[in-house]
Design a protein around this motif. Sequence first.
Motif, mmCIF file in Angstrom:
data_model
loop_
_atom_site.group_PDB
_atom_site.id
_atom_site.type_symbol
_atom_site.label_atom_id
_atom_site.label_comp_id
_atom_site.label_asym_id
_atom_site.label_seq_id
_atom_site.Cartn_x
_atom_site.Cartn_y
_atom_site.Cartn_z
ATOM 1 N N LEU A 65 32.680 -7.850 -62.058
ATOM 2 C CA LEU A 65 32.086 -7.209 -60.883
ATOM 3 C C LEU A 65 31.482 -8.258 -59.944
ATOM 4 O O LEU A 65 31.615 -8.166 -58.717
ATOM 5 N N ALA A 66 30.843 -9.259 -60.532
ATOM 6 C CA ALA A 66 30.216 -10.314 -59.726
ATOM 7 C C ALA A 66 31.263 -11.130 -58.969
ATOM 8 O O ALA A 66 31.079 -11.475 -57.794
ATOM 9 N N ILE A 67 32.382 -11.426 -59.637
ATOM 10 C CA ILE A 67 33.449 -12.187 -58.969
ATOM 11 C C ILE A 67 34.072 -11.355 -57.853
ATOM 12 O O ILE A 67 34.368 -11.862 -56.765
ATOM 13 N N GLN A 68 34.254 -10.057 -58.123
ATOM 14 C CA GLN A 68 34.789 -9.161 -57.093
ATOM 15 C C GLN A 68 33.853 -9.108 -55.880
ATOM 16 O O GLN A 68 34.290 -9.144 -54.729
ATOM 17 N N PHE A 69 32.548 -9.077 -56.144
ATOM 18 C CA PHE A 69 31.553 -9.061 -55.068
ATOM 19 C C PHE A 69 31.648 -10.345 -54.237
ATOM 20 O O PHE A 69 31.568 -10.313 -53.006
ATOM 21 N N ALA A 70 31.845 -11.463 -54.926
ATOM 22 C CA ALA A 70 31.957 -12.745 -54.215
ATOM 23 C C ALA A 70 33.149 -12.726 -53.266
ATOM 24 O O ALA A 70 33.052 -13.142 -52.106
ATOM 25 N N THR A 71 34.285 -12.215 -53.765
ATOM 26 C CA THR A 71 35.509 -12.208 -52.962
ATOM 27 C C THR A 71 35.379 -11.296 -51.745
ATOM 28 O O THR A 71 35.727 -11.677 -50.623
ATOM 29 N N SER A 72 34.867 -10.089 -51.980
ATOM 30 C CA SER A 72 34.855 -9.090 -50.903
ATOM 31 C C SER A 72 33.654 -9.227 -49.969
ATOM 32 O O SER A 72 33.738 -8.895 -48.788
ATOM 33 N N ARG A 73 32.536 -9.731 -50.484
ATOM 34 C CA ARG A 73 31.314 -9.762 -49.682
ATOM 35 C C ARG A 73 30.802 -11.179 -49.406
ATOM 36 O O ARG A 73 30.615 -11.564 -48.253
ATOM 37 N N ALA A 74 30.546 -11.933 -50.467
ATOM 38 C CA ALA A 74 29.816 -13.199 -50.301
ATOM 39 C C ALA A 74 30.556 -14.188 -49.402
ATOM 40 O O ALA A 74 29.936 -14.918 -48.623
ATOM 41 N N GLY A 88 27.861 -15.397 -72.147
ATOM 42 C CA GLY A 88 28.278 -14.359 -73.092
ATOM 43 C C GLY A 88 29.652 -13.812 -72.786
ATOM 44 O O GLY A 88 30.364 -14.284 -71.905
ATOM 45 N N ARG A 89 30.027 -12.792 -73.532
ATOM 46 C CA ARG A 89 31.297 -12.104 -73.296
ATOM 47 C C ARG A 89 31.054 -11.004 -72.261
ATOM 48 O O ARG A 89 30.150 -10.180 -72.432
ATOM 49 N N PRO A 90 31.837 -10.958 -71.183
ATOM 50 C CA PRO A 90 31.582 -9.939 -70.157
ATOM 51 C C PRO A 90 31.867 -8.531 -70.675
ATOM 52 O O PRO A 90 32.694 -8.339 -71.568
ATOM 53 N N GLN A 91 31.177 -7.571 -70.084
ATOM 54 C CA GLN A 91 31.380 -6.168 -70.460
ATOM 55 C C GLN A 91 32.445 -5.511 -69.591
ATOM 56 O O GLN A 91 32.684 -4.315 -69.708
ATOM 57 N N ASP A 92 33.056 -6.286 -68.716
ATOM 58 C CA ASP A 92 34.170 -5.787 -67.915
ATOM 59 C C ASP A 92 35.261 -6.856 -67.896
ATOM 60 O O ASP A 92 35.101 -7.938 -68.452
ATOM 61 N N GLY A 93 36.373 -6.558 -67.265
ATOM 62 C CA GLY A 93 37.469 -7.514 -67.207
ATOM 63 C C GLY A 93 37.269 -8.525 -66.091
ATOM 64 O O GLY A 93 36.765 -8.181 -65.018
ATOM 65 N N VAL A 94 37.656 -9.762 -66.353
ATOM 66 C CA VAL A 94 37.514 -10.798 -65.323
ATOM 67 C C VAL A 94 38.862 -11.279 -64.797
ATOM 68 O O VAL A 94 38.927 -11.904 -63.741
ATOM 69 N N GLN A 95 39.932 -10.981 -65.519
ATOM 70 C CA GLN A 95 41.220 -11.590 -65.185
ATOM 71 C C GLN A 95 41.707 -11.183 -63.793
ATOM 72 O O GLN A 95 42.057 -12.035 -62.970
#
Length: 450
Positions: free
Chosen positions: A94-103, A127-134
Motif C-alpha cells: 500500500l505504501a509503495i502504491q501511495f508513493a507511485t500515485s501520490r508522492a 518484517g513480512r508485509p501483510q499485503d502483496g508488494v510485487q
Amino acid sequence: PSPGTLCRTKPTDLVFIIDSSRSVRPHEFEKIKVFVSRVIEALDVGPNATRVGVINYASAVRSELSLQGPQSKAGLLQAVRGIQPLSTGTMTGLAIQFATSRAFSPAEGGRGSAPNFKKVAIVVTDGRPQDGVQDASARARAAGIEIFAIGVGRVDMGTLRQMASEPLDEHVDYVESYSVIEKLTHKFQEAFCVVSDLCATGDHDCEQVCVSTPGAYRCACRDGFSLNSDGKTCSACNGGLGSALDLVFLIDGSKSVRPENFELVKKFINQIVDSLEVSDRQAQVGLVQYSSSVRQEFPLGQFKSKKDIKAAVKKMSYMEKGTMTGQALKYLVDSSFSVINGARPGVPKVGIVFTDGRSQDYISDAAKKAKDSGFRMFAVGVGNAVEDELREIASEPVAEHYFYTADFKTISKIGKKLQMKICVEEDPCECKSIVKFQTKVEDLINSLQQ
C-alpha cells in the motif's frame, strides 16, 4: 570537505518509505530517522536540485513530507526529527502504491518524467508485509521509480527482492538490527553522486596533484614528495627504510564473535598477511587478541615468513569473554610497538583493530595516544560495532582508515580493501608512501593489484 568525499548530487526526487509498524520499537524508529537525516545531509537540496519526501506507513500510510515541502536542508532535517511512529500493521504494498500515485505526482511536487531528474524510493522495513508488494513495486518501477529496499532483522528477503530495482545486488541491503542501519549511509551518499571531474572544475583542495575518481577525487604528490596524513598537502621525501613495516593486529575475541566467525577473522588476518613481503628488513607482523583481558599471541618479528605467521594465526584459540577494547589499545601502545617486543626504531607502525561490538571500557585516551605516537591506526568493525568508536580509533583521514560490514561473511571484502602494497625501491620517495591501502576507488584498487 575531506579529499575523496566531495561530490555533487544528481537532481533527484527522493522519497523515503519507512516502516513504523508495531515491530519497530520507538528507539529503533529513531535510528531510521538518523539514517534518513544522514542521507539528506549529503544531498544538494533545493527546488531545482534534489527534493525529498517521506512516507510513514504501518496499517495505514501517512505522507510526512512531500516533495514540495521544505526546500532547505535545515527544514527537511527538522521535519524528519518530528516524525512519530504509527505502531500498527505492515502494509508495504500500500505504501509503495501511495508513493507511485501520490508522492511522486506533480501535485505533491514531483517533477514527472523530466529527463534531468531521477525518481528514487528507499524502502526501509523489518518484517513480512501483510499485503502483496510485487504488483505495486512493478508498477512503480514501470513509472520510472528506482527502488532501493533495505531490510532489517527478521525481514523476508524474498519481499525485498520483489520490491527492488535491478541489479538486485545494488538495490537490496540487509542489516542485522536498526542499531547499524546508519552504516548504509555512505552507500546512499555515493549512489546520489554525479560522476563529474571535480579536479577539472577546481572543486578540490589538493596542494599538488588532483586525481579524479567517479564522483569524487583524491590528492597525490609530484615525484620527490609524499602525501601527508591530511590527504591534501605534500612533504619532500628524505629517504628512509624502504619497505620496512611493523604491523600489529588487535583482534576482538569476545563471546559475541562466536567460534565460527572467529575462524573467518583468522582468514581475514591471513588474507592481509598474504599481501606482505615478510622478512627482517621488510614487514614484521604481531598479533594480539583481547576480550576481558589482553593476550599477546606472538610479538613482532617472532616469525620470519608468511607461512609461519599464517600457521600461528590458524592455531590461535578463541578467548570468548568480554570486550575491553580500551585495555587492548593501551597494550598496543605500551607493549606491542616496544623494542622489547620486536619493534624497530624508525620503522612505520601500523595497527589494525578488529571488533564486533561496543567496548566495555573507555577507549578515548588509548586511541588518542596511539595516533599521537605516530602509529597509523585502522579500525575494522563488524555487526554491532559502534561507528563512533571505530572513528575514534582510526587515523586521519578517518574515512580511509575505518571499515564496517554488517556480516562476518563479507569481511574478506574488507580484507581486499586493506591489503597493502609495500614499496620495494631503495628510495621510498619513488613510491610516494611506504604503505598504500586499497580504497573503494576503482582505479586505486586496480593500481594496487597490478
